[in-house]
Design a protein around this motif. Structure first.
Motif, PDB file in Angstrom:
ATOM      1  N   ARG A 107       0.849  -1.277  -0.064  1.00 18.17           N
ATOM      2  CA  ARG A 107       0.249  -0.160   0.044  1.00 18.17           C
ATOM      3  C   ARG A 107       0.931   1.075   0.051  1.00 18.17           C
ATOM      4  O   ARG A 107       1.824   1.557   0.810  1.00 18.17           O
ATOM      5  CB  ARG A 107      -0.970   0.031   1.085  1.00 18.17           C
ATOM      6  CG  ARG A 107      -1.989   1.127   1.089  1.00 18.17           C
ATOM      7  CD  ARG A 107      -3.024   1.107   2.296  1.00 18.17           C
ATOM      8  NE  ARG A 107      -2.510   1.096   3.642  1.00 18.17           N
ATOM      9  CZ  ARG A 107      -2.253   2.404   4.299  1.00 18.17           C
ATOM     10  NH1 ARG A 107      -2.872   3.443   3.474  1.00 18.17           N
ATOM     11  NH2 ARG A 107      -1.654   2.501   5.364  1.00 18.17           N
TER      12      ARG A 107
ATOM     13  N   PRO B 292       0.972   5.227  -0.022  1.00 13.68           N
ATOM     14  CA  PRO B 292       0.368   6.358   0.251  1.00 13.68           C
ATOM     15  C   PRO B 292       0.370   7.516  -0.815  1.00 13.68           C
ATOM     16  O   PRO B 292       1.560   7.277  -1.515  1.00 13.68           O
ATOM     17  CB  PRO B 292       0.631   6.938   1.680  1.00 13.68           C
ATOM     18  CG  PRO B 292       1.642   5.992   2.311  1.00 13.68           C
ATOM     19  CD  PRO B 292       2.157   5.008   1.287  1.00 13.68           C
ATOM     20  N   GLY B 293      -0.425   8.436  -0.759  1.00 17.58           N
ATOM     21  CA  GLY B 293      -0.084   9.662  -1.867  1.00 17.58           C
ATOM     22  C   GLY B 293      -0.474   8.959  -3.368  1.00 17.58           C
ATOM     23  O   GLY B 293      -1.032   7.733  -3.463  1.00 17.58           O
TER      24      GLY B 293
ATOM     25  N   GLU C  52       1.751  13.057  -8.150  1.00 18.17           N
ATOM     26  CA  GLU C  52       2.455  14.153  -7.359  1.00 18.17           C
ATOM     27  C   GLU C  52       3.873  13.594  -6.646  1.00 18.17           C
ATOM     28  O   GLU C  52       3.890  12.607  -7.076  1.00 18.17           O
ATOM     29  CB  GLU C  52       1.741  14.796  -6.159  1.00 18.17           C
ATOM     30  CG  GLU C  52       1.371  13.636  -5.413  1.00 18.17           C
ATOM     31  CD  GLU C  52       0.279  14.066  -4.261  1.00 18.17           C
ATOM     32  OE1 GLU C  52      -0.050  15.204  -4.030  1.00 18.17           O
ATOM     33  OE2 GLU C  52      -0.139  13.296  -3.492  1.00 18.17           O
ATOM     34  N   PHE C  53       4.718  14.669  -6.252  1.00 17.33           N
ATOM     35  CA  PHE C  53       5.783  14.232  -5.629  1.00 17.33           C
ATOM     36  C   PHE C  53       5.398  13.095  -4.624  1.00 17.33           C
ATOM     37  O   PHE C  53       4.733  13.621  -3.606  1.00 17.33           O
ATOM     38  CB  PHE C  53       6.526  15.585  -4.945  1.00 17.33           C
ATOM     39  CG  PHE C  53       7.810  15.144  -4.368  1.00 17.33           C
ATOM     40  CD1 PHE C  53       8.965  15.021  -5.042  1.00 17.33           C
ATOM     41  CD2 PHE C  53       7.850  15.214  -2.879  1.00 17.33           C
ATOM     42  CE1 PHE C  53      10.175  14.528  -4.499  1.00 17.33           C
ATOM     43  CE2 PHE C  53       9.058  14.964  -2.276  1.00 17.33           C
ATOM     44  CZ  PHE C  53      10.409  14.677  -3.050  1.00 17.33           C
TER      45      PHE C  53
ATOM     46  N   PRO D 285       7.456  10.467  -2.076  1.00 14.95           N
ATOM     47  CA  PRO D 285       8.595   9.731  -1.510  1.00 14.95           C
ATOM     48  C   PRO D 285       8.291   8.284  -1.169  1.00 14.95           C
ATOM     49  O   PRO D 285       9.235   7.592  -1.093  1.00 14.95           O
ATOM     50  CB  PRO D 285       9.092  10.573  -0.307  1.00 14.95           C
ATOM     51  CG  PRO D 285       8.416  12.089  -0.248  1.00 14.95           C
ATOM     52  CD  PRO D 285       7.099  11.974  -1.208  1.00 14.95           C
ATOM     53  N   GLU D 286       7.138   8.246  -0.723  1.00 16.40           N
ATOM     54  CA  GLU D 286       6.642   6.928  -0.471  1.00 16.40           C
ATOM     55  C   GLU D 286       6.679   5.961  -1.727  1.00 16.40           C
ATOM     56  O   GLU D 286       6.895   4.650  -1.262  1.00 16.40           O
ATOM     57  CB  GLU D 286       5.438   6.843   0.195  1.00 16.40           C
ATOM     58  CG  GLU D 286       5.203   7.948   1.432  1.00 16.40           C
ATOM     59  CD  GLU D 286       5.979   7.624   2.575  1.00 16.40           C
ATOM     60  OE1 GLU D 286       6.205   6.242   3.086  1.00 16.40           O
ATOM     61  OE2 GLU D 286       6.765   8.451   3.051  1.00 16.40           O
TER      62      GLU D 286
END
Lengths: 248, 128
Positions: free
Chosen positions: B33, B35-36, B40-41, B43-44
């Motif tokens: 999973r 996130p985000g 978009e930017f 990092p995950e």
């Protein structure tokens, strides 16, 4: 330890951001500020929320990636330390801590606390490249360097290019950064051949990228994690004026 | 990796590790999973990509350790030893292995880069 955090959240450069409240508990005083944010992000991920984006890399104070504006100060309250070297024991239990990104026109926000600092790379690139093959390196003793100059050059070279000087400056000036880069080369014989062109090109790029100019406030020197001295800016001005006259 | 492809490896352990890694890879791609969003930017997403790389790298290490039936340097196969001393097999394994990826569930192809020594004679290193 327990903290109330007010963290700047911003989706991207085109969307307005805002401070969002978070509370965090069970923080060990020996955790660095970044580790505290790691714990917060871990909690956010578990709650199905979007974690806070922030820049970090070496976490030992030498890379210049971390860049948080903490309680109104670049890299937080500790003197001469980057955010990764700032420990939670520097705060009081129950403190409210404000966390914001670097704020400057030349450093647009990418997301949350991450800003685009490629303007610094462009300034460095304008400084030129020493890539001409001139044969084997000569013996170090053939290029005598005055010890006082060698030490000044080394001190200037300590700059890690994090951008705290720009963030701290009310004019968003990058002059402490540019002056450190110019000084470390101008003080040594190896930097001599391109000295004048370098000063003009780097200053022009600095202006082009939208950085302000120095009005001798000194906030940059006070906030610099590597204690770069304001006297470098005097040297930068001297280099720039001399180069302007010579290049005329 | 630490348990079955650590400092001492056995054929049994490495075979088991391959099975475990296969399960891990499958559950990673099914259950991961991030996130985000992708637009978009994020990092995950970057971290998830790194975990995928580590699983692949781990699998490669196990495959190579299983293939190399000798003990050499940091690779100590329990089956190949003389009373605790590494037992090298220079006749069959004097090469650097480069594995070619042939697809997720396909066997990778082994390319051997022969090691040629012109000035030294190959011999057993002894600390005794």
């Amino acid at each position: 330890m327990k903290f109330n955090l007010k963290v700047w959240r911003q989706k991207n450069a085109n969307t307005p951001g805002k401070l969002v409240d978070y509370s965090i508990d069970n923080i060990n005083g020996d955790m660095s500020f970044l580790e505290m944010v790691d714990v917060l992000n871990d909690n956010l991920v578990r709650q199905g929320e979007d974690p806070i984006a922030f820049d970090h890399d070496c976490r030992e104070g030498i890379c210049g990636m971390c860049s948080m504006y903490i309680n109104g100060r670049a890299h937080g309250p500790q003197h001469a330390a980057t955010t990764c070297q700032l420990y939670m024991r520097s705060f009081k239990d129950g403190d409210t801590v404000y966390v914001e990104p670097w704020r400057a026109k030349a450093f647009p926000v990418i997301k949350d606390l991450v800003t685009d600092r490629s303007a610094f790379d462009r300034i460095i690139a304008k400084g030129g490249f020493v890539s001409v093959n001139t044969g084997q390196a000569q013996d170090a003793n053939n290029l005598p360097v005055n010890k006082a100059y060698a030490e000044k050059a080394m001190d200037a070279a300590a700059c890690i290019g994090c951008g705290a000087c720009v963030a701290a400056c009310p004019n968003s000036a990058a002059m402490l950064f540019v002056s450190a880069k110019i000084s470390q080369l101008a003080l040594l014989p190896q930097g001599e051949p391109e000295r004048n062109n370098r000063a003009i090109a780097m200053v022009n790029q600095m202006d082009e990228d939208g950085f302000g100019n120095c009005t001798n406030i000194g906030a940059c020197e006070a906030e610099c994690p590597k204690e770069i001295k304001l006297t470098n800016i005097a040297r930068l001005n001297r280099e720039y004026i001399a180069a302007s006259v010579i290049n005329e | 990796m630490w348990e079955y492809c650590g400092m001492a490896r056995t054929e049994e352990g490495l075979t088991k590790a391959l099975d475990l890694l296969k399960d891990l890879r499958e559950s990673f791609w099914k259950e991961v999973r991030v996130p985000g969003s992708v637009s978009e930017f994020n990092p995950e997403l970057d971290k998830a990509g790194r975990v995928a790389d580590f699983i692949e790298l781990g699998e490669l290490m196990v495959i190579d350790a299983l293939n190399r039936n000798e003990s050499c340097g940091g690779h100590f196969r329990v089956e190949y030893q003389d009373n605790g001393e590494a037992k090298r097999d220079d006749d069959n394994y004097r090469y650097a292995a480069a594995w070619e990826f042939k697809g997720v569930d396909a066997e990778p192809a082994l390319h051997k880069e022969e090691l040629v020594y012109e000035n030294i004679k190959l011999q057993v290193r002894s600390y005794k």
